[in-house]
Scaffold this motif. Structure first.
Motif, PDB file in Angstrom:
ATOM      1  N   ALA A   1       1.013  -0.812   0.023  1.00  0.00           N
ATOM      2  CA  ALA A   1       0.036  -0.049   0.248  1.00  0.00           C
ATOM      3  C   ALA A   1       0.916   1.265  -0.150  1.00  0.00           C
ATOM      4  O   ALA A   1       1.593   1.125   0.981  1.00  0.00           O
ATOM      5  CB  ALA A   1      -0.890  -0.366   1.498  1.00  0.00           C
ATOM      6  N   LEU A   2       0.814   2.185  -0.536  1.00  0.00           N
ATOM      7  CA  LEU A   2       1.600   3.760  -0.380  1.00  0.00           C
ATOM      8  C   LEU A   2       1.134   3.919   0.670  1.00  0.00           C
ATOM      9  O   LEU A   2       0.178   3.797   1.016  1.00  0.00           O
ATOM     10  CB  LEU A   2       0.747   4.126  -1.906  1.00  0.00           C
ATOM     11  N   PRO A   3       2.082   4.736   1.160  1.00  0.00           N
ATOM     12  CA  PRO A   3       1.894   6.077   1.927  1.00  0.00           C
ATOM     13  C   PRO A   3       1.089   6.313   1.499  1.00  0.00           C
ATOM     14  O   PRO A   3       1.073   7.227   0.811  1.00  0.00           O
ATOM     15  CB  PRO A   3       3.488   6.722   1.808  1.00  0.00           C
ATOM     16  N   TYR A   4      -0.159   7.235   2.795  1.00  0.00           N
ATOM     17  CA  TYR A   4      -1.193   8.175   2.288  1.00  0.00           C
ATOM     18  C   TYR A   4      -0.156   9.565   1.542  1.00  0.00           C
ATOM     19  O   TYR A   4      -0.923   9.951   0.417  1.00  0.00           O
ATOM     20  CB  TYR A   4      -2.294   8.265   3.314  1.00  0.00           C
ATOM     21  N   ALA A   5       0.504  10.034   1.945  1.00  0.00           N
ATOM     22  CA  ALA A   5       1.330  10.861   1.500  1.00  0.00           C
ATOM     23  C   ALA A   5       1.632  10.968  -0.041  1.00  0.00           C
ATOM     24  O   ALA A   5       1.964  12.767  -0.808  1.00  0.00           O
ATOM     25  CB  ALA A   5       2.603  11.330   2.252  1.00  0.00           C
ATOM     26  N   GLU A   6       1.493  10.079  -1.157  1.00  0.00           N
ATOM     27  CA  GLU A   6       1.887   9.270  -2.137  1.00  0.00           C
ATOM     28  C   GLU A   6       0.885   9.444  -3.087  1.00  0.00           C
ATOM     29  O   GLU A   6       0.539   9.592  -4.061  1.00  0.00           O
ATOM     30  CB  GLU A   6       2.424   8.097  -2.662  1.00  0.00           C
ATOM     31  N   ILE A   7      -0.562   9.241  -1.716  1.00  0.00           N
ATOM     32  CA  ILE A   7      -1.946   9.113  -3.031  1.00  0.00           C
ATOM     33  C   ILE A   7      -2.154  10.771  -4.108  1.00  0.00           C
ATOM     34  O   ILE A   7      -2.793   9.941  -4.883  1.00  0.00           O
ATOM     35  CB  ILE A   7      -2.601   8.488  -1.767  1.00  0.00           C
ATOM     36  N   PRO A   8      -1.885  11.462  -3.470  1.00  0.00           N
ATOM     37  CA  PRO A   8      -2.461  12.609  -4.123  1.00  0.00           C
ATOM     38  C   PRO A   8      -1.479  12.532  -5.489  1.00  0.00           C
ATOM     39  O   PRO A   8      -2.559  12.921  -6.038  1.00  0.00           O
ATOM     40  CB  PRO A   8      -1.711  13.915  -3.464  1.00  0.00           C
ATOM     41  N   GLU A   9      -0.222  12.142  -5.013  1.00  0.00           N
ATOM     42  CA  GLU A   9       0.563  12.267  -6.413  1.00  0.00           C
ATOM     43  C   GLU A   9       0.323  10.962  -7.724  1.00  0.00           C
ATOM     44  O   GLU A   9       0.132  11.409  -8.684  1.00  0.00           O
ATOM     45  CB  GLU A   9       2.172  12.431  -6.176  1.00  0.00           C
ATOM     46  N   ALA A  10      -0.323   9.696  -6.930  1.00  0.00           N
ATOM     47  CA  ALA A  10      -0.341   8.684  -7.184  1.00  0.00           C
ATOM     48  C   ALA A  10      -1.842   8.576  -8.125  1.00  0.00           C
ATOM     49  O   ALA A  10      -2.216   8.632  -9.208  1.00  0.00           O
ATOM     50  CB  ALA A  10      -1.036   7.536  -6.770  1.00  0.00           C
ATOM     51  N   LEU A  11      -3.054   9.639  -8.196  1.00  0.00           N
ATOM     52  CA  LEU A  11      -4.001  10.563  -8.751  1.00  0.00           C
ATOM     53  C   LEU A  11      -4.065  11.056  -9.766  1.00  0.00           C
ATOM     54  O   LEU A  11      -4.526  10.244 -10.904  1.00  0.00           O
ATOM     55  CB  LEU A  11      -5.042  11.681  -7.435  1.00  0.00           C
ATOM     56  N   GLU A  12      -3.002  12.089  -9.558  1.00  0.00           N
ATOM     57  CA  GLU A  12      -2.571  12.579 -10.663  1.00  0.00           C
ATOM     58  C   GLU A  12      -1.734  11.795 -11.669  1.00  0.00           C
ATOM     59  O   GLU A  12      -2.138  11.297 -13.157  1.00  0.00           O
ATOM     60  CB  GLU A  12      -0.824  13.660 -10.386  1.00  0.00           C
ATOM     61  N   ILE A  13      -0.905   9.898 -11.536  1.00  0.00           N
ATOM     62  CA  ILE A  13      -0.708   9.951 -12.503  1.00  0.00           C
ATOM     63  C   ILE A  13      -0.800   8.856 -12.935  1.00  0.00           C
ATOM     64  O   ILE A  13      -1.072   8.644 -14.073  1.00  0.00           O
ATOM     65  CB  ILE A  13       0.377   8.848 -11.752  1.00  0.00           C
TER      66      ILE A  13
ATOM     67  N   GLY B   1      -2.519   6.380 -19.891  1.00  0.00           N
ATOM     68  CA  GLY B   1      -3.230   5.837 -21.509  1.00  0.00           C
ATOM     69  C   GLY B   1      -4.052   5.006 -21.079  1.00  0.00           C
ATOM     70  O   GLY B   1      -4.660   4.615 -21.716  1.00  0.00           O
ATOM     71  N   ALA B   2      -4.699   4.665 -19.521  1.00  0.00           N
ATOM     72  CA  ALA B   2      -6.227   3.423 -19.123  1.00  0.00           C
ATOM     73  C   ALA B   2      -7.193   3.748 -20.446  1.00  0.00           C
ATOM     74  O   ALA B   2      -7.138   5.228 -20.402  1.00  0.00           O
ATOM     75  CB  ALA B   2      -5.814   3.440 -18.210  1.00  0.00           C
ATOM     76  N   SER B   3      -8.096   3.366 -19.963  1.00  0.00           N
ATOM     77  CA  SER B   3      -9.463   3.702 -20.515  1.00  0.00           C
ATOM     78  C   SER B   3      -9.953   4.801 -19.623  1.00  0.00           C
ATOM     79  O   SER B   3      -9.679   4.610 -18.417  1.00  0.00           O
ATOM     80  CB  SER B   3     -10.355   2.822 -20.784  1.00  0.00           C
ATOM     81  N   PRO B   4     -11.075   5.830 -19.892  1.00  0.00           N
ATOM     82  CA  PRO B   4     -11.391   6.322 -19.199  1.00  0.00           C
ATOM     83  C   PRO B   4     -12.004   6.008 -18.201  1.00  0.00           C
ATOM     84  O   PRO B   4     -12.037   6.612 -17.317  1.00  0.00           O
ATOM     85  CB  PRO B   4     -12.325   7.470 -20.182  1.00  0.00           C
ATOM     86  N   VAL B   5     -12.964   5.127 -18.607  1.00  0.00           N
ATOM     87  CA  VAL B   5     -14.039   4.120 -17.371  1.00  0.00           C
ATOM     88  C   VAL B   5     -13.211   4.127 -16.669  1.00  0.00           C
ATOM     89  O   VAL B   5     -13.619   3.441 -15.279  1.00  0.00           O
ATOM     90  CB  VAL B   5     -14.943   3.705 -17.730  1.00  0.00           C
ATOM     91  N   ALA B   6     -11.761   3.555 -16.521  1.00  0.00           N
ATOM     92  CA  ALA B   6     -11.110   2.655 -15.642  1.00  0.00           C
ATOM     93  C   ALA B   6     -10.415   3.297 -14.473  1.00  0.00           C
ATOM     94  O   ALA B   6      -9.869   3.347 -13.891  1.00  0.00           O
ATOM     95  CB  ALA B   6     -10.176   1.806 -16.325  1.00  0.00           C
ATOM     96  N   LYS B   7     -10.011   4.576 -15.291  1.00  0.00           N
ATOM     97  CA  LYS B   7      -9.297   5.660 -14.295  1.00  0.00           C
ATOM     98  C   LYS B   7     -10.350   6.368 -13.624  1.00  0.00           C
ATOM     99  O   LYS B   7     -10.082   6.807 -12.416  1.00  0.00           O
ATOM    100  CB  LYS B   7      -9.392   7.428 -15.255  1.00  0.00           C
ATOM    101  N   LEU B   8     -11.546   6.505 -13.989  1.00  0.00           N
ATOM    102  CA  LEU B   8     -12.558   6.858 -13.216  1.00  0.00           C
ATOM    103  C   LEU B   8     -13.122   6.093 -12.071  1.00  0.00           C
ATOM    104  O   LEU B   8     -13.622   6.495 -10.699  1.00  0.00           O
ATOM    105  CB  LEU B   8     -13.960   7.500 -14.388  1.00  0.00           C
ATOM    106  N   ALA B   9     -13.148   4.905 -12.350  1.00  0.00           N
ATOM    107  CA  ALA B   9     -13.285   3.354 -11.293  1.00  0.00           C
ATOM    108  C   ALA B   9     -12.729   3.883 -10.527  1.00  0.00           C
ATOM    109  O   ALA B   9     -12.810   3.905  -9.033  1.00  0.00           O
ATOM    110  CB  ALA B   9     -13.727   3.133 -12.218  1.00  0.00           C
ATOM    111  N   LEU B  10     -10.991   3.721 -10.472  1.00  0.00           N
ATOM    112  CA  LEU B  10     -10.025   3.460  -9.789  1.00  0.00           C
ATOM    113  C   LEU B  10     -10.028   4.568  -8.654  1.00  0.00           C
ATOM    114  O   LEU B  10      -9.863   5.168  -7.677  1.00  0.00           O
ATOM    115  CB  LEU B  10      -8.771   3.552 -10.245  1.00  0.00           C
ATOM    116  N   THR B  11     -10.204   6.100  -9.702  1.00  0.00           N
ATOM    117  CA  THR B  11     -10.204   6.989  -8.740  1.00  0.00           C
ATOM    118  C   THR B  11     -11.428   7.629  -7.426  1.00  0.00           C
ATOM    119  O   THR B  11     -11.630   8.034  -6.413  1.00  0.00           O
ATOM    120  CB  THR B  11     -10.430   8.574 -10.085  1.00  0.00           C
ATOM    121  N   PHE B  12     -12.502   6.672  -8.103  1.00  0.00           N
ATOM    122  CA  PHE B  12     -14.076   6.888  -7.555  1.00  0.00           C
ATOM    123  C   PHE B  12     -13.520   5.944  -6.216  1.00  0.00           C
ATOM    124  O   PHE B  12     -13.400   6.055  -5.075  1.00  0.00           O
ATOM    125  CB  PHE B  12     -15.210   5.825  -7.796  1.00  0.00           C
ATOM    126  N   LEU B  13     -13.049   4.609  -6.559  1.00  0.00           N
ATOM    127  CA  LEU B  13     -12.705   4.152  -5.621  1.00  0.00           C
ATOM    128  C   LEU B  13     -11.771   4.951  -4.515  1.00  0.00           C
ATOM    129  O   LEU B  13     -11.453   4.299  -3.005  1.00  0.00           O
ATOM    130  CB  LEU B  13     -11.997   2.373  -5.856  1.00  0.00           C
TER     131      LEU B  13
END
Length: 395
Positions: free
Chosen positions: A206-218, A223-235
């Motif tokens: 699991a990522l340290p929570y301090a790195e989650i904002p950057e992970a969201l940007e990444i 290049g993932a599909s829009p729906v996959a990016k939205l689903a992971l972001t919502f999660l």
């Protein structure tokens, strides 16, 4: 323009001596053009796709007769095979890695909400890659060049190594999209040549929570599909389980509350999730992807079916995040953030839909919904803020 085509093949001596304006034939479609001012240029007159075209091959001061003949021969050969030498000549100049990285940075920057992410992106390349790669045209960069950058830092500075590779890979991906390179020299082809990184504990990916904002940007700029990016972001914003998100339907959304029926919950009990403003924004974007089914995040390749259980994992793999985190690991990151910032244990556990056992569980009659709303709003604020400091909040 006067033509002098009966003079026979040109020689180096003749080229130097000619000073009368005109067009002098060398044979095999190659000519020497002498302008009224005395300048001399090589020109090829070639039929391309049924049309006669003039192709400039350069001035005599820097292109020799032998070089002009070689270029003319190559063009004739290409034209005979159905190619277009003029189209090839008009292709944009292949950039150096430094130039390509700058243009990739400019293309990605509007997608980054945090200036810190933008600054770090280029700094990583400047410190670790530009000395070796900066001046090389991108079509000449091979796996050996990328490995020369990564190998020294891959095990000594694993976090830096991952990010440098990610940025090199993004740059070469931009080059692929613009036709400058055919393959990505920082891609999977080099996996086997990189030293093994220090082992990560399998039970705590699991990522340290301090790195989650950057992970969201990444994730959002991947290049993932829009729906996959939205689903992971919502999660990530809801701290929900993968199956809960992938199987979510529009009927479960009631204003700013997500009601997950008991049959879709691990504990078999209905779970209400308060939706923060960023989570609602994700849903707004998801509406544009509606395929006519009831699903919020439908599969982009199997209409009416939910995303496969590997779809979100693939997003992590493709972005280089999978080596340090699993999809389920974002729940652990959220829980660590709750603990480190002083959130009440019972509220955090309720947000994760964990069953509280023993005497403590026996006395709980509330799902602590309003307290959880404050908690999820604070989590969203942390994820969308600059992330520089974590302010302890107790509720």
């Amino acid at each position: 323009m006067k033509y002098f085509v009966g003079q026979g093949k040109l020689t180096v001596k003749k080229v130097r001596a000619i000073n009368q304006p005109g067009l002098y034939g060398d044979g095999n479609t190659l000519y020497l053009r002498v302008a009224p001012g005395g300048s001399k240029q090589w020109v090829q007159r070639l039929t391309i796709h049924g049309k006669r075209r003039d192709i400039g091959l350069g001035g005599c001061s820097w292109v020799t007769l032998a070089e002009a003949r070689d270029a003319a021969y190559a063009n004739r050969r290409m034209a005979r095979r159905g190619g277009d030498p003029l189209a090839v000549k008009r292709q944009p100049k292949v950039p150096t890695f430094r130039e390509a990285a700058q243009r990739t940075f400019e293309a990605l920057r509007p997608r980054w909400r945090s200036e810190k992410v933008a600054v770090n992106w280029m700094q990583k390349l400047e410190r670790h890659a530009m000395a070796r790669l900066g001046a090389i045209p991108v079509d000449q960069i091979g796996r050996e060049h990328v490995l020369a950058v990564l190998t020294p830092i891959w095990t000594t500075k694993p976090e830096t190594g991952r990010k440098v590779r990610q940025n090199i890979r993004a740059t070469l991906k931009w080059c692929q999209a613009h036709g400058f390179v055919q393959f990505n020299a920082a891609g999977e082809a080099i996996d086997g040549a990189l030293p093994r990184m220090p082992a990560v504990k399998a039970h705590f990916r699991a990522l340290p929570y301090a790195e989650i904002p950057e992970a969201l940007e990444i994730v959002q700029t991947s290049g993932a599909s829009p729906v996959a990016k939205l689903a992971l972001t919502f999660l990530i914003f809801t701290a929900a389980r993968s199956g809960e998100v992938r199987g979510s339907t529009w009927a479960e959304i009631q204003s700013d509350v997500w009601k997950i029926p008991g049959e879709r919950m691990k504990a078999g009990v209905e779970h209400r999730v308060p939706l923060s403003a960023p989570a609602l924004e994700v849903l707004d974007h998801a509406r544009a992807l509606n395929d006519g089914s009831a699903l919020i995040f439908p599969s982009p390749i199997r209409q009416g079916r939910e995303l496969s259980d590997m779809t979100l994992t693939k997003v992590l793999r493709d972005t280089g995040l999978a080596e340090r985190a699993t999809v389920h690991g974002f729940r652990s990151s959220f829980r660590d953030w709750c603990a480190d910032t002083g959130k009440a244990r019972e509220v955090a556990e309720a947000a994760l839909a964990h069953t509280v056992g023993g005497v403590e569980g026996a006395y709980f009659r509330s799902d602590l919904f309003e307290r959880r709303r404050c908690l999820m709003d604070a989590w969203a604020a942390y994820l969308t803020g600059d992330g520089a400091q974590v302010v302890a909040l107790r509720r």
